[in-house]
Design a protein around this motif. Structure first.
Motif, PDB file in Angstrom:
ATOM      1  N   LYS A 107       0.809  -1.214   0.000  1.00  0.00           N
ATOM      2  CA  LYS A 107       0.000   0.000   0.000  1.00  0.00           C
ATOM      3  C   LYS A 107       0.844   1.267   0.000  1.00  0.00           C
ATOM      4  CE  LYS A 107      -4.035  -2.041   2.131  1.00  0.00           C
ATOM      5  NZ  LYS A 107      -5.003  -1.957   3.221  1.00  0.00           N
ATOM      6  N   ARG A 108       2.095   1.156   0.431  1.00  0.00           N
ATOM      7  CA  ARG A 108       2.972   2.327   0.500  1.00  0.00           C
ATOM      8  C   ARG A 108       4.122   2.297  -0.492  1.00  0.00           C
ATOM      9  NH1 ARG A 108       3.254   5.274   5.788  1.00  0.00           N
ATOM     10  NH2 ARG A 108       1.064   5.655   6.175  1.00  0.00           N
ATOM     11  N   GLY A 109       4.144   1.317  -1.393  1.00  0.00           N
ATOM     12  CA  GLY A 109       5.206   1.318  -2.386  1.00  0.00           C
ATOM     13  C   GLY A 109       5.676  -0.063  -2.789  1.00  0.00           C
ATOM     14  N   LEU A 110       6.805  -0.060  -3.474  1.00  0.00           N
ATOM     15  CA  LEU A 110       7.417  -1.272  -3.989  1.00  0.00           C
ATOM     16  C   LEU A 110       8.743  -1.482  -3.280  1.00  0.00           C
ATOM     17  CD1 LEU A 110       7.115  -3.460  -6.181  1.00  0.00           C
ATOM     18  CD2 LEU A 110       8.282  -1.918  -7.752  1.00  0.00           C
ATOM     19  N   TYR A 111       9.001  -2.716  -2.849  1.00  0.00           N
ATOM     20  CA  TYR A 111      10.209  -3.054  -2.100  1.00  0.00           C
ATOM     21  C   TYR A 111      10.956  -4.141  -2.858  1.00  0.00           C
ATOM     22  CZ  TYR A 111       7.258  -0.983   1.507  1.00  0.00           C
ATOM     23  OH  TYR A 111       6.448  -0.140   2.215  1.00  0.00           O
TER      24      TYR A 111
END
Length: 83
Positions: free
Chosen positions: A73-77
């Protein structure tokens, strides 16, 4: 339970959203709504790595060189497991 839908029993506190098997077939990654990604050996007997994000995770996929991409939900890792 609806046809075609099963339950994955884990030690998670939230639902598992995605599971991926590495290209080598030796590791399984799972991304969960509980904000964790877990990497286990293919037998499922041993956790190799655990990482926590700041929000729920939605998907995971292995690359050809056993790097792991995880979307949340807060980005790509991106992760590389050092052995």
């Amino acid at each position: 339970m609806e046809p075609g839908h099963g339950h994955l029993h884990t030690d998670r506190t939230g639902p598992v959203r995605s599971v991926a098997i590495s290209a080598s077939g030796t590791r399984i990654a799972s991304a969960s709504h509980d904000m964790t990604v877990r990497i286990r050996d293919a037998t499922g007997q041993r956790t190799l790595a655990l990482a926590r994000a700041e929000a729920g995770l939605l998907s995971c996929a292995w690359g050809a060189s056993d790097e792991l991409a995880v979307g949340g939900k807060r980005g790509l890792y991106f992760f590389t497991l050092l052995t």
